[in-house]
Design an enzyme around this catalytic site. Structure first.
Site, PDB file in Angstrom:
ATOM      1  CB  THR A   1      -0.935  -0.061   1.372  1.00 16.98           C
ATOM      2  OG1 THR A   1      -0.091  -0.124   2.345  1.00 16.98           O
ATOM      3  CG2 THR A   1      -1.964  -0.916   0.893  1.00 16.98           C
TER       4      THR A   1
ATOM      5  CG  ASP B   1       6.067  -9.314   3.105  1.00 12.57           C
ATOM      6  OD1 ASP B   1       5.747  -9.303   4.081  1.00 12.57           O
ATOM      7  OD2 ASP B   1       5.235  -9.374   2.295  1.00 12.57           O
ATOM      8  CB  ILE B   2       7.657  -7.358   8.102  1.00 14.11           C
ATOM      9  CG1 ILE B   2       6.088  -7.497   8.016  1.00 14.11           C
ATOM     10  CG2 ILE B   2       8.003  -5.761   8.093  1.00 14.11           C
ATOM     11  CD1 ILE B   2       5.187  -6.453   9.035  1.00 14.11           C
TER      12      ILE B   2
ATOM     13  CE1 TYR C   1      -5.006  -2.649  12.132  1.00 13.14           C
ATOM     14  CE2 TYR C   1      -6.870  -1.701  13.585  1.00 13.14           C
ATOM     15  CZ  TYR C   1      -5.434  -1.744  12.834  1.00 13.14           C
ATOM     16  OH  TYR C   1      -4.609  -0.753  13.207  1.00 13.14           O
TER      17      TYR C   1
ATOM     18  CB  ILE D   1     -22.745  10.384   7.339  1.00 11.59           C
ATOM     19  CG1 ILE D   1     -21.901  11.655   7.308  1.00 11.59           C
ATOM     20  CG2 ILE D   1     -22.876  10.054   9.051  1.00 11.59           C
ATOM     21  CD1 ILE D   1     -22.428  12.881   8.303  1.00 11.59           C
ATOM     22  CG  PHE D   2     -21.606   4.511   6.195  1.00  9.89           C
ATOM     23  CD1 PHE D   2     -22.447   3.485   5.302  1.00  9.89           C
ATOM     24  CD2 PHE D   2     -20.476   5.011   5.799  1.00  9.89           C
ATOM     25  CE1 PHE D   2     -21.892   3.421   4.130  1.00  9.89           C
ATOM     26  CE2 PHE D   2     -19.727   4.608   4.622  1.00  9.89           C
ATOM     27  CZ  PHE D   2     -20.656   3.924   3.484  1.00  9.89           C
TER      28      PHE D   2
ATOM     29  NE  ARG E   1     -18.788   2.117   7.418  1.00 18.39           N
ATOM     30  CZ  ARG E   1     -17.467   2.617   7.167  1.00 18.39           C
ATOM     31  NH1 ARG E   1     -17.096   2.545   6.159  1.00 18.39           N
ATOM     32  NH2 ARG E   1     -16.913   3.385   8.132  1.00 18.39           N
TER      33      ARG E   1
END
Length: 306
Positions: free
Chosen positions: A37, A53-54, A140, A199-200, A266
């Protein structure tokens, strides 16, 4: 911080590049980024760039082991992507962090880790203190919490100096404006095109927005302070702004003809978020940028590139 060897993982990305630009003025900086990214154009001219790449220990171990400081910003940061592909998120955010810790066992450097307020989940006990029981709502958030625990264990077992910084809603120049990015970059991108700001939900949900320059300052303070070692700190302003207020402010600053439209909420979105920053204040941290000042600088950057 001067005349040190500093490694910034994810240094071609949003937050990592800002840290790299700041510390490259007085230090030797090496950026590790796989450009998944990140963008090569974000790398400061004075820094050495290594495309790696880590997740690949052999490609990063030697660089990490020689560093005085490692600012670990490389991550899979999209909550949506983590729900779609939790295994990939685990590999990048947990195994990648473990690889850095392993390499530091061969060296002497300090690790400053980019964690997230996502570890708290939808906790209404505001403002949130670092002592709150984590309850992440996404893969995440789970990976960030897991990485924090690895930092704590490696600090206690092996004596590696580590600090975890729980970022709240960071914004500023170089933040991408895609569907996974922060709401500010998305709103500004829409406003500059005179497109509706979506706006969600009802817009009354709140966030603790912090400008990138203050985040960089928090990282440098945490790196230089031995009192920060082995600890976790919130990085935010301690304030609250509703999403509707934010949208109206961006419309005002950009002078757009954009309207505001509301869509259904969401799933998994946190209703309110606000940090208690009393602990990092003890290190000497104080936010310097107001939301409006930060928005004006950010809009200026996007406008040039529109």
């Amino acid at each position: 911080m001067k005349n040190k060897l500093v490694v910034v993982t994810g240094g071609a990305g949003f937050i990592g590049s800002h840290i790299a630009w700041e510390v490259s003025m007085d230090n030797d900086v090496v950026i590790i980024d796989n450009l998944y990214t990140g963008k090569r154009e974000n790398v400061p001219p004075a820094a050495k760039f290594v495309q790696a790449d880590i997740r690949d220990y052999e490609s990063i171990a030697e660089l990490i082991s020689h560093a005085d400081y490692v600012f670990h910003e490389a991550a899979q940061v999209s909550v949506v992507e983590s729900v779609r592909d939790p295994v990939f998120t685990e590999e990048v955010n947990v195994i990648g962090t473990l690889n850095i810790l392993r390499a530091l066992m061969e060296g002497y450097g300090k690790l400053i880790f980019a964690s997230s307020a996502a570890v708290y989940g939808d906790n209404l006990n505001l403002p949130l203190k670092e002592t709150e029981t984590p309850k992440p709502l996404s893969p995440y958030g789970v990976t960030k919490l897991t990485a924090e625990q690895y930092l704590r264990v490696f600090n206690e077992l092996y004596g590696i100096p580590t600090v975890s910084l729980r970022y709240f809603n960071v914004f500023g120049p170089r933040q991408s404006a895609n569907q996974y990015a922060g709401v500010i970059s998305i709103f500004i991108n829409s406003a500059l095109k005179n497109e509706p700001l979506v706006i969600f939900g009802d817009g009354k949900q709140t966030r603790d927005f912090i400008y990138i320059k203050d985040v960089v300052k928090a990282n440098v303070l945490a790196a230089e302070s031995s009192r920060a070692n082995g600890r976790i700190f919130n990085v935010a302003t301690g304030g609250q702004t509703t999403i509707l207020e934010l949208a109206m402010k961006i419309i005002e600053i950009t002078g757009t003809t954009s309207s505001i439209i509301f869509d259904k909420p969401r799933p998994g979105d946190i209703r309110h978020s606000q940090a208690d920053i009393s602990e990092i204040r003890k290190l000497g941290f104080e936010p310097e940028w107001t939301l409006e000042e930060g928005l004006k600088k950010t809009v200026e950057w996007y406008r040039i590139r529109a």
